[in-house]
Every structure is written in C-alpha cells, then in structure tokens.
Design a protein around this motif. Structure first.
Motif, PDB file in Angstrom:
ATOM      1  N   TRP A   1       2.169   7.300   0.920  1.00  0.00           N
ATOM      2  CA  TRP A   1       2.164   5.904   0.512  1.00  0.00           C
ATOM      3  C   TRP A   1       0.726   5.438   0.247  1.00  0.00           C
ATOM      4  O   TRP A   1      -0.220   5.933   0.840  1.00  0.00           O
ATOM      5  N   THR A   2       0.596   4.443  -0.623  1.00  0.00           N
ATOM      6  CA  THR A   2      -0.712   3.833  -0.868  1.00  0.00           C
ATOM      7  C   THR A   2      -1.197   3.166   0.410  1.00  0.00           C
ATOM      8  O   THR A   2      -0.409   2.603   1.165  1.00  0.00           O
ATOM      9  N   TYR A   3      -2.505   3.196   0.660  1.00  0.00           N
ATOM     10  CA  TYR A   3      -3.122   2.575   1.838  1.00  0.00           C
ATOM     11  C   TYR A   3      -2.493   3.074   3.144  1.00  0.00           C
ATOM     12  O   TYR A   3      -2.072   2.283   3.972  1.00  0.00           O
TER      13      TYR A   3
ATOM     14  N   ASP B   1      -2.430  12.151  -3.264  1.00  0.00           N
ATOM     15  CA  ASP B   1      -1.756  11.341  -4.272  1.00  0.00           C
ATOM     16  C   ASP B   1      -0.883  10.314  -3.557  1.00  0.00           C
ATOM     17  O   ASP B   1      -0.438  10.544  -2.427  1.00  0.00           O
ATOM     18  N   ASN B   2      -0.621   9.192  -4.214  1.00  0.00           N
ATOM     19  CA  ASN B   2       0.173   8.168  -3.536  1.00  0.00           C
ATOM     20  C   ASN B   2       1.354   7.693  -4.369  1.00  0.00           C
ATOM     21  O   ASN B   2       1.382   7.845  -5.589  1.00  0.00           O
TER      22      ASN B   2
ATOM     23  N   ALA C   1       4.586   4.387  -4.435  1.00  0.00           N
ATOM     24  CA  ALA C   1       4.834   3.005  -4.021  1.00  0.00           C
ATOM     25  C   ALA C   1       6.204   2.803  -3.399  1.00  0.00           C
ATOM     26  O   ALA C   1       6.455   1.775  -2.766  1.00  0.00           O
TER      27      ALA C   1
ATOM     28  N   GLU D   1       3.445  -2.450  -6.074  1.00  0.00           N
ATOM     29  CA  GLU D   1       2.168  -1.790  -6.314  1.00  0.00           C
ATOM     30  C   GLU D   1       0.977  -2.736  -6.287  1.00  0.00           C
ATOM     31  O   GLU D   1      -0.032  -2.452  -5.644  1.00  0.00           O
TER      32      GLU D   1
ATOM     33  N   ASN E   1      -1.467  -3.198   3.326  1.00  0.00           N
ATOM     34  CA  ASN E   1      -1.806  -3.450   1.929  1.00  0.00           C
ATOM     35  C   ASN E   1      -2.527  -4.782   1.768  1.00  0.00           C
ATOM     36  O   ASN E   1      -3.547  -4.883   1.083  1.00  0.00           O
TER      37      ASN E   1
END
Length: 344
Positions: free
Chosen positions: A33-35, A56-57, A59, A211, A231
């Motif tokens: 996941w992002t962050y 890699d991320n 969402a 995102e 996030n």
C-alpha cells in the motif's frame, strides 16, 4: 608469447566478471500500500543485509489482485487485507511460511491472531497491521461536526468531501451505519447500503478517491475525507496536525488486518522471510508505527519502544469488524458498487 598474454587477459576478464556477479546485490521486490512502510525501515533492512529493495505501491486490494492475476508481477511479498489473503490462498498464489525463519513471530498479539480467521495459524501469511479507515476533518473549515458517518450526508459540505474508491470500505461504512454487518450476505441489507450511498452520500462527494485524497486534503481542496490516518498526516507538516481531527465513528466500520504474503514463485523466498522477521523486530515495528502515528495493536513487545503518541486511540477499533472473504456474495457487492459508480 602474445597468445599467452591474450589467454591470461581473457582469464582475468572472466574472473573479474565472476567476481562482479558475486558482488551484485540481491533484490527483494515488494508490492505494498502507499505510505505503508517507512523509508527509514527499508534503508535499515538494505544496509543490514546488503540488499536492494524495490517497492511498488497500490491503492486498493482490487488493484493489487488485478495486477497479480494479469501476471505482471515478479514480486516477492505483497500486503493484502485479510479477505484477499483468503483469495490468494484459495487460488494457490501464496507460498507457505517457514516459521523457523521468523523468530520474531513470538511478539504478535494472540488477540489479533484470533481475529485473523482467514489464516490464524500463519500458515501462509503474517499479520502486518490491524487498523481501520476513518474520517479526517479540517477543523478550521468545519468546526462543528458529529463523529459519525452521517457527516457525508451534509449538503453544506457538498464538493468538499471525498470517500475512498474502495468498494468494501464504502459499502462497509454504510452497512455499519445502518446497523448491519460489514460482511452481510443479505441482498436486502446490501441494497439499503447502496441506496444510502447513492441517495445521501454520493451527491455531496467531490469524487471517490483512493489515491490523491490526502494531497487534496492537505491543499484544502477538500475538508472532509474518508481515509487512512497515515496518508492524511504524511502530507501535512506537523505544525498543521492540530487542525485535523481523525476518528473512527462509534457505529464502527470495516477493520483490516493487512498481512505479509510471500507469493508462489518468489525468487527470493529466504530474503522475504528475513524481511518479515525484520519488520517484527520490536524496535523496528515501533519505528514503523511511530512514523505513521499508529497505535501499536499487533506487536506487543514494540510498545515499550514507542516514542510518539498515536494519532488515534486503539479503543476506537473496538466496534469495527474485520472484512472477510464474501465468497459468492461478492457478486452482490460488485453489482451494487457498479451501480454506485455509474455516472461518476
């Protein structure tokens, strides 16, 4: 003599090539996941094991799963939520965990493992974090509000609100608000949740966004966002954190246990186990939680290393419900979500 010299030169080149190949760093490919994993933790792992990490991320679970199914992976470790761990296991996409290679599993909270009914014995997965999405409010712009999902029904905030582009999260919030289980398979309850979103929440939304919602919130383009604390606060300087209220409504909502899964076909299985063990080293796990302002819900020993007051209270998770694999009922949710997204 020239032939001898040439032969020696060739041998030297070969030996040099072998030496360089031997020095090439092993690379671990992570899809997360992002962050969600601090750069500082990645850097420490790379330095300690003299390896490289490619991160890699994604969402949403749906995005992650679609990419894996399309075959464009090469990843060693992925971080799905519990319902998608079930799917990866059932489809034979997960490698078995070798617990002998992860001694730090001893620190995982047994109470959380009990909730991980998709894999409570950690046969194919190791829990990473137990938490939930909530609501972030810019209190300078919205000084008066109820700590409830009904905030998305407020017409005075039209165009200044976003919700996640995530079917299980949004549907789960509506179901919880209506007093139903986030895992219901009752068509009538799913229909009521869909109608609530379509008729009362969606008209006020700027959009569904998984995102860029945090960046939009930080830029004050939106004032209320359904999303994840990490996030939101990652996009703001700490000097502005005081103007943000982040909470999980008392009516509950979907909770998640995101887990680390080694993919079948991984080329770096032993290194993947080392990474999982590294994450659950108590001081490293505390660093992870401190970076994002998380309460430490999962790794018991890490609590003695925590330095920062969490951005929300772990007790807010008490009324939440873990998302489960819906089986064939997933089709009912997909249909409802498709009807919600039409015309967006």
């Amino acid at each position: 003599m020239k032939k001898v010299v040439s032969f020696i030169a060739i041998v030297m080149v070969i030996l040099l090539s072998i030496a360089c190949a031997g020095q090439k760093k092993q690379t671990l490919y992570i899809y997360n996941w992002t962050y969600y994993t601090p750069d500082s933790v990645i850097e420490k792992f790379e330095k300690e094991y003299n390896v490289k990490v490619v991160y890699d991320n994604f969402a949403s679970n749906e995005e992650m799963y679609a990419k894996l199914k399309a075959g464009g992976t090469g990843y060693d470790i992925v971080f799905p939520s519990g319902d998608y761990v079930s799917i990866l296991i059932s489809e034979g996409m997960a490698e078995k965990i070798n617990k002998n290679l992860i001694p730090n599993l001893q620190y995982i909270n047994p109470a959380i493992l009990e909730k991980a009914n998709y894999d409570p014995e950690m046969v194919y997965s190791v829990p990473y974090y137990f938490g939930a999405a909530g609501i972030a409010v810019n209190t300078a712009k919205v000084p008066n509000y109820e700590k409830d999902w009904s905030i998305f029904s407020r017409k005075d905030l039209k165009g200044k609100i976003t919700m996640l582009d995530d079917m299980r999260e949004v549907m789960g919030d509506a179901l919880s608000f209506l007093g139903f289980s986030v895992n219901t398979k009752n068509p009538a309850e799913i229909e009521k949740a869909k109608n609530l979103i379509n008729n009362e929440w969606k008209p006020n939304l700027l959009k569904f966004d998984a995102e860029a919602f945090a960046k939009a919130f930080a830029a004050e383009e939106i004032w209320v966002a359904q999303g994840y604390a990490e996030n939101i606060f990652a996009e703001l300087p700490e000097s502005e954190w005081s103007k943000v209220a982040f909470f999980i409504p008392q009516s509950g909502g979907p909770a998640y246990i995101d887990s680390m899964v080694i993919l079948k076909g991984s080329k770096n299985i032993e290194l993947a186990h080392k990474f999982i063990d590294f994450i659950h080293r108590p001081e490293i796990y505390a660093e992870f939680c401190d970076t994002f302002g998380f309460p430490i819900t999962l790794n018991i020993a890490a609590r003695s290393y925590q330095k920062r007051t969490p951005l929300y209270n772990a007790t807010e998770l008490l009324n939440t419900e873990i998302k489960e694999d819906l089986g064939t009922a997933l089709d009912l949710y997909n249909k409802a979500w498709e009807e919600i997204k039409i015309g967006q």
